[in-house]
Design a protein around this motif. Structure first.
Motif, PDB file in Angstrom:
ATOM      1  N   LYS A   1       0.810  -1.210   0.000  1.00  0.00           N
ATOM      2  CA  LYS A   1       0.000   0.000   0.000  1.00  0.00           C
ATOM      3  C   LYS A   1       0.849   1.268   0.000  1.00  0.00           C
ATOM      4  N   ALA A   2       2.108   1.147   0.391  1.00  0.00           N
ATOM      5  CA  ALA A   2       2.992   2.321   0.386  1.00  0.00           C
ATOM      6  C   ALA A   2       3.413   2.711  -1.025  1.00  0.00           C
ATOM      7  N   ILE A   3       3.435   1.753  -1.950  1.00  0.00           N
ATOM      8  CA  ILE A   3       3.912   2.033  -3.316  1.00  0.00           C
ATOM      9  C   ILE A   3       3.137   3.184  -3.962  1.00  0.00           C
ATOM     10  N   PRO A   4       1.792   3.119  -4.054  1.00  0.00           N
ATOM     11  CA  PRO A   4       1.081   4.257  -4.660  1.00  0.00           C
ATOM     12  C   PRO A   4       1.192   5.534  -3.833  1.00  0.00           C
ATOM     13  N   LEU A   5       1.272   5.404  -2.510  1.00  0.00           N
ATOM     14  CA  LEU A   5       1.380   6.603  -1.666  1.00  0.00           C
ATOM     15  C   LEU A   5       2.704   7.324  -1.886  1.00  0.00           C
ATOM     16  N   VAL A   6       3.782   6.573  -2.058  1.00  0.00           N
ATOM     17  CA  VAL A   6       5.095   7.178  -2.302  1.00  0.00           C
ATOM     18  C   VAL A   6       5.118   7.844  -3.673  1.00  0.00           C
ATOM     19  N   LEU A   7       4.582   7.161  -4.679  1.00  0.00           N
ATOM     20  CA  LEU A   7       4.540   7.735  -6.026  1.00  0.00           C
ATOM     21  C   LEU A   7       3.726   9.031  -6.052  1.00  0.00           C
ATOM     22  N   ILE A   8       2.502   8.965  -5.535  1.00  0.00           N
ATOM     23  CA  ILE A   8       1.629  10.137  -5.587  1.00  0.00           C
ATOM     24  C   ILE A   8       2.122  11.218  -4.637  1.00  0.00           C
ATOM     25  N   GLY A   9       2.512  10.819  -3.417  1.00  0.00           N
ATOM     26  CA  GLY A   9       2.996  11.793  -2.443  1.00  0.00           C
ATOM     27  C   GLY A   9       4.230  12.523  -2.933  1.00  0.00           C
ATOM     28  N   GLY A  10       5.132  11.809  -3.602  1.00  0.00           N
ATOM     29  CA  GLY A  10       6.315  12.455  -4.158  1.00  0.00           C
ATOM     30  C   GLY A  10       5.947  13.507  -5.187  1.00  0.00           C
ATOM     31  N   GLY A  11       4.986  13.167  -6.059  1.00  0.00           N
ATOM     32  CA  GLY A  11       4.540  14.137  -7.065  1.00  0.00           C
ATOM     33  C   GLY A  11       3.847  15.336  -6.447  1.00  0.00           C
ATOM     34  N   LEU A  12       3.096  15.104  -5.388  1.00  0.00           N
ATOM     35  CA  LEU A  12       2.390  16.204  -4.731  1.00  0.00           C
ATOM     36  C   LEU A  12       3.346  17.154  -4.015  1.00  0.00           C
ATOM     37  N   THR A  13       4.468  16.639  -3.520  1.00  0.00           N
ATOM     38  CA  THR A  13       5.432  17.548  -2.876  1.00  0.00           C
ATOM     39  C   THR A  13       5.915  18.603  -3.870  1.00  0.00           C
ATOM     40  N   LEU A  14       6.066  18.190  -5.127  1.00  0.00           N
ATOM     41  CA  LEU A  14       6.503  19.131  -6.159  1.00  0.00           C
ATOM     42  C   LEU A  14       5.429  20.196  -6.408  1.00  0.00           C
ATOM     43  N   ALA A  15       4.177  19.752  -6.555  1.00  0.00           N
ATOM     44  CA  ALA A  15       3.089  20.698  -6.814  1.00  0.00           C
ATOM     45  C   ALA A  15       2.866  21.640  -5.632  1.00  0.00           C
ATOM     46  N   PHE A  16       2.866  21.078  -4.434  1.00  0.00           N
ATOM     47  CA  PHE A  16       2.609  21.901  -3.245  1.00  0.00           C
ATOM     48  C   PHE A  16       3.737  22.897  -2.990  1.00  0.00           C
ATOM     49  N   ARG A  17       4.960  22.554  -3.365  1.00  0.00           N
ATOM     50  CA  ARG A  17       6.075  23.498  -3.209  1.00  0.00           C
ATOM     51  C   ARG A  17       5.830  24.762  -4.024  1.00  0.00           C
ATOM     52  N   ALA A  18       5.202  24.583  -5.171  1.00  0.00           N
ATOM     53  CA  ALA A  18       4.894  25.735  -6.026  1.00  0.00           C
ATOM     54  C   ALA A  18       3.551  26.362  -5.658  1.00  0.00           C
ATOM     55  N   LYS A  19       2.984  25.891  -4.530  1.00  0.00           N
ATOM     56  CA  LYS A  19       1.660  26.345  -4.078  1.00  0.00           C
ATOM     57  C   LYS A  19       0.590  26.137  -5.153  1.00  0.00           C
ATOM     58  N   PHE A  20       0.745  25.023  -5.877  1.00  0.00           N
ATOM     59  CA  PHE A  20      -0.307  24.563  -6.784  1.00  0.00           C
ATOM     60  C   PHE A  20      -1.005  23.422  -6.047  1.00  0.00           C
ATOM     61  N   TRP A  21      -2.227  23.684  -5.580  1.00  0.00           N
ATOM     62  CA  TRP A  21      -2.906  22.744  -4.687  1.00  0.00           C
ATOM     63  C   TRP A  21      -3.629  21.674  -5.493  1.00  0.00           C
ATOM     64  N   ASN A  22      -2.888  20.642  -5.830  1.00  0.00           N
ATOM     65  CA  ASN A  22      -3.402  19.528  -6.620  1.00  0.00           C
ATOM     66  C   ASN A  22      -4.188  18.571  -5.712  1.00  0.00           C
ATOM     67  N   ILE A  23      -5.505  18.662  -5.777  1.00  0.00           N
ATOM     68  CA  ILE A  23      -6.367  17.772  -4.992  1.00  0.00           C
ATOM     69  C   ILE A  23      -6.943  16.674  -5.897  1.00  0.00           C
ATOM     70  N   GLY A  24      -6.408  16.557  -7.095  1.00  0.00           N
ATOM     71  CA  GLY A  24      -6.973  15.635  -8.079  1.00  0.00           C
ATOM     72  C   GLY A  24      -6.187  14.371  -8.320  1.00  0.00           C
TER      73      GLY A  24
ATOM     74  N   THR B   1      -5.108  10.337   0.587  1.00  0.00           N
ATOM     75  CA  THR B   1      -4.156  10.034   1.665  1.00  0.00           C
ATOM     76  C   THR B   1      -2.776  10.574   1.335  1.00  0.00           C
ATOM     77  N   ALA B   2      -2.413  10.570   0.046  1.00  0.00           N
ATOM     78  CA  ALA B   2      -1.095  11.052  -0.363  1.00  0.00           C
ATOM     79  C   ALA B   2      -0.909  12.543  -0.077  1.00  0.00           C
ATOM     80  N   ILE B   3      -2.013  13.286   0.052  1.00  0.00           N
ATOM     81  CA  ILE B   3      -1.900  14.698   0.428  1.00  0.00           C
ATOM     82  C   ILE B   3      -1.270  14.802   1.814  1.00  0.00           C
ATOM     83  N   ILE B   4      -1.702  13.932   2.732  1.00  0.00           N
ATOM     84  CA  ILE B   4      -1.142  13.932   4.084  1.00  0.00           C
ATOM     85  C   ILE B   4       0.298  13.428   4.049  1.00  0.00           C
ATOM     86  N   VAL B   5       0.563  12.460   3.159  1.00  0.00           N
ATOM     87  CA  VAL B   5       1.936  11.955   3.004  1.00  0.00           C
ATOM     88  C   VAL B   5       2.880  13.092   2.634  1.00  0.00           C
ATOM     89  N   ALA B   6       2.467  13.918   1.690  1.00  0.00           N
ATOM     90  CA  ALA B   6       3.303  15.039   1.245  1.00  0.00           C
ATOM     91  C   ALA B   6       3.528  16.045   2.370  1.00  0.00           C
TER      92      ALA B   6
END
Length: 362
Positions: A67-90, A287-292
């Motif tokens: 279950k960590a595999i998709p969370l790491v993939l998505i959470g990693g991508g969300l860290t990039l978006a959130f750093r730019a303050k692009f709130w990707n909730i999709g 859940t990946a939002i919280i991971v990020a």
């Protein structure tokens, strides 16, 4: 008369950041314990059951990694978006679109192409599907100032209903005996797993490589510098000549594409066919939002935070069976953790002081 004054902290050390995270998690677990207590469940037993169910046995740990595999993939991508303050909730919709396109490639050509060809094609199609769902909100935000929270959130529903339409309509499998869902993927399109587990190692390797590359990109490349500048000081970015349209589109291409990778992994590595959205994803995109956030927007730390929240998902299944708690319990735990992490982040970045202001006599 009391007044509340909020001011920025001058400097935040790594130790302060770590301590804030730890205290936020402890406070969140305390709040979760109170919720269990209200439900008539011993909070110490319930919380220990969660972590023993996920990390206390080899079977539980294997499921946690799965279950960590998709969370790491998505959470990693969300860290990039959130750093730019692009709130990707999709990310949930991006995962589902990746599953749709990746599954379509596997169903269409899995019988005619060898694994070494069809598997990369499925991941490429999945990346494209997730990326397209990320590029649309980015375009709408930059060109028409449409709030990305709304647009990315709405795309989740579009993707979920589109998948449902496919599995009850044109893609409904002949081997499903009238039940919604596609036929099983051909053997060539099914991902190999580590013996005695459901860990699909191709996606696991892809997740680890992705977060390592993302970490290097964020901290050691011009693109990463532009992402950080856009997030921290947009006006300075414009003055420096950063192309907001190009950078934002690339951010969401990567963030959405990684979620698409996760969708392919779930279909080809776990389920082997396309079914209802809720059966493909256990809410990984949310859940990946919280991971990020727990990773402090550091892609590499998403490995640790992804394992942590995967453990909560697996442990949540354990307490459902042993304590008879509803499935929503896991979402309550995750939501509580997110609230306390955001609160901790606020108090780490801001200093709150209460001052007594003398009343002015007329």
């Amino acid at each position: 008369m009391l007044t509340i004054k909020i001011s920025d902290r001058d400097r935040i050390t790594p130790i302060q950041s770590l301590v804030t995270n730890v205290l936020s998690l402890l406070a969140a677990l305390g709040a979760v314990g109170l919720i269990f207590l209200v439900c008539g469940v011993n909070p110490f037993f319930a919380i220990s059951k969660i972590f023993m169910g996920s990390f206390g046995s080899m079977y539980g740990f294997k499921e946690t990694v799965t279950k960590a595999i998709p969370l790491v993939l998505i959470g990693g991508g969300l860290t990039l978006a959130f750093r730019a303050k692009f709130w990707n909730i999709g990310a949930e919709g991006q995962l589902l679109m990746g599953a749709i396109l990746g599954g379509w490639v596997g169903l269409a050509w899995g019988d005619t192409l060898p694994s070494v060809v069809i598997v990369p094609l499925m991941f490429a199609a999945g990346f494209l599907g997730g990326a397209l769902c990320g590029l649309v909100p980015a375009f709408l935000k930059i060109k028409f100032a449409i709030n990305e929270v709304i647009s990315t959130l709405m795309i989740n529903y579009i993707c979920a209903e589109f998948l449902t339409l496919l599995i009850v309509g044109p893609w409904k499998g002949k081997t499903r005996f009238g039940f919604p869902g596609t036929d099983n993927l051909p053997d060539n399109a099914i991902l190999g797993v580590i013996s005695g587990s459901r860990i699909h190692y191709a996606t696991l390797v892809l997740a680890l490589i992705s977060v390592v590359i993302l970490t290097i990109v964020v901290y050691r490349s011009r693109f990463g510098y532009e992402v950080r500048v856009i997030g921290e000081n947009p006006e300075a970015g414009r003055y420096a000549g950063i192309n907001f349209f190009k950078t934002s589109m690339l951010i969401m291409l990567i963030s959405g594409g990684l979620a698409g990778f996760a969708g392919v992994g779930e279909v080809a590595g776990i389920h082997h066919y396309l079914g209802y959205p809720a059966s493909i994803s256990s809410g990984y995109g949310f859940t990946a939002i919280i991971v990020a956030w727990l990773a402090k927007l550091n892609p590499f730390y998403a490995i640790v935070s992804g394992l942590f929240f995967a453990g909560i998902l697996v442990g949540g299944d354990a307490i459902q069976m042993s304590l008879g708690l509803p499935a929503a319990t896991v979402q309550i735990v995750n939501g509580t953790l997110l609230v306390f992490l955001i609160m901790g982040d606020f108090f780490m970045k801001n200093k709150v002081t209460i001052q007594r202001r003398a009343s002015v006599e007329s």
